[in-house]
Design an enzyme around this catalytic site. Structure first.
Site, short mmCIF file in Angstrom:
data_model
loop_
_atom_site.label_atom_id
_atom_site.label_comp_id
_atom_site.label_asym_id
_atom_site.label_seq_id
_atom_site.Cartn_x
_atom_site.Cartn_y
_atom_site.Cartn_z
N TYR A 15 0.82 -1.22 0.00
CA TYR A 15 0.00 0.00 0.00
C TYR A 15 0.85 1.27 0.00
O TYR A 15 0.33 2.37 -0.07
CB TYR A 15 -1.06 -0.01 1.10
CG TYR A 15 -0.62 -0.26 2.52
CD1 TYR A 15 0.39 0.47 3.13
CD2 TYR A 15 -1.27 -1.22 3.29
CE1 TYR A 15 0.76 0.25 4.44
CE2 TYR A 15 -0.91 -1.46 4.61
CZ TYR A 15 0.12 -0.72 5.19
OH TYR A 15 0.49 -0.94 6.48
N LYS A 35 5.41 4.04 4.90
CA LYS A 35 6.06 2.99 4.09
C LYS A 35 6.47 3.56 2.72
O LYS A 35 7.50 3.16 2.16
CB LYS A 35 5.12 1.80 3.90
CG LYS A 35 4.76 1.05 5.18
CD LYS A 35 5.93 0.26 5.77
CE LYS A 35 5.48 -0.71 6.85
NZ LYS A 35 6.59 -1.36 7.54
#
Ligand code: HXC
Ligand code: NAP
Length: 286
Positions: free
Chosen positions: A159, A174
């Site tokens: 994601y 991330k």
């Protein structure tokens, strides 16, 4: 076979002794994926230090290491505390002589609609995932530059580029770690440092199951969305993490390996594989 994909392989596939003489630091190395990577590194000959906040999370690995004769220890560390990260890595290098492998695996996550996420909650996840990864990378990088180079591996999630409702903090962090991976790979290649990432799909760990799919209905919805129709295992994620840290991947840097049973390819389907699609008849032209 499950859902058209083979079940998880039982063991890592690298030759025995692949990490002999290497010194490895694994953040969050006492649970879930970090534990599996720590086991693999130690079983293949590395010295492994696991680093995280809770000593309870260290006990299982330390007991297993003693029973197996692995060279391992543990240190209490909150990766959000930059001075502690520096001290931990410098002390590690004083004691061990070098840091050869850094696994940035520690993470925090929970589901919360973005409009309700407090700034403290945002900072908590960004602090662990983005700041913590950078602190560890920076201080380990300094030592690797002063020494003989090394390998860094960052654990991200798909994601980071697909996005996912409910985890804007983790997805944003991330994505930053992925950019960090590629940037540091290019910046430090001349020092003999490789920096890669893995992006696992969903696998069962206490942290993920407890925070992200805490009930059966949510877990089933998650499983249903995966083309392979099963969660991954920490072992199959760890196998590829170990490969990227090994000499077999000596020319791979800045790469992100996706290990997700096809999840990141599967959104917005108009047709389910195996389903018979009926053609809608158009109006007859006169
Ligand atoms: C909304 C929440 C919350 C929740 C915490 N907060 N949990 N907000 N919903 N479920 C808020 C708190 O109210 C507080 O904000 C702020 O976050 C900090 O909370 P603390 O409990 O003080 O934080 P801390 O003790 O530092 O714990 C960090 C943590 C926790 C991230 C909140 O969940 C943690 O330690 N997690 C580690 C394990 C983990 O998450 N593993 C999952 C990895 S799986 P206020 O404003 O009230 O002060 C993964 C990827 C999975 O990362 C991908 C699957 C596809
Ligand atoms: P996990 O078992 O909850 O692991 C998280 C680890 O991070 C714990 O060992 C925890 O130890 C440590 N940690 C958390 N905050 C820390 C801090 N501030 N300082 C130091 N250590 C900290 O979860 P997991 O599922 O194995 O996750 C491992 C990695 O895989 C993470 O990077 C996660 O984002 C990624 N990932 C997981 C999934 C999944 O489905 N499980 C999917 C994609 C990516 P302490 O509590 O002792 O600090």
């Amino acid at each position: 076979m499950l859902g058209g994909m083979p079940t998880a392989p039982p063991n890592h596939y690298l030759p025995a002794g692949s990490f002999q003489g290497k010194n490895a630091l694994v953040t969050g190395g006492g649970t879930g994926l970090g534990l599996e990577i720590s086991r693999g590194l130690a079983a293949l000959g590395a010295h492994v230090t696991i680093a995280s906040r809770s000593t309870e999370h260290h006990e299982g690995f330390l007991a297993e290491a003693e029973a197996q004769g692995w060279d391992a220890d543990a240190v209490v560390l909150d990766v959000r505390e930059d001075p502690s990260v520096r001290e931990t890595i410098d002390t590690f290098c004083e004691r061990r002589g070098s840091i050869d492998i850094l696994i940035n695996n520690a993470a925090g996550n929970f589901v919360c609609p973005a409009e309700r996420l407090s700034m403290n909650a945002w900072r908590s996840v960004l602090g662990i995932v983005l700041d913590g990864t950078f602190s560890c990378s920076k201080y380990a990088g300094r030592q690797m530059i002063a020494g003989d180079g090394g390998v860094q591996l960052n654990v991200v999630a798909t994601y980071a580029w697909t996005g996912m409702p409910g985890v804007v903090h983790s997805a944003s962090a991330k994505a930053g770690v992925l950019a960090m991976t590629k940037t540091l790979a290019a910046e430090w290649a001349r020092h003999g440092i490789r920096v890669n990432a893995i992006a696992p799909g969903p696998f069962q760990s206490e942290g993920a199951a407890g925070n992200l799919w805490p009930d059966e209905k949510t877990e089933e919805r998650m499983r249903e969305a995966i083309p392979a129709k099963r969660f991954g295992t920490a072992k199959e994620m760890a196998n590829h993490a170990l490969y990227l840290c090994s000499d077999a991947a000596a020319y791979i840097t800045g790469e992100c390996m996706v290990i997700d049973g096809g999840l990141s390819l599967a959104s917005g389907r108009m047709w389910e594989p195996g389903e018979r699609m009926k053609r809608k008849r158009g109006e007859q032209k006169s």
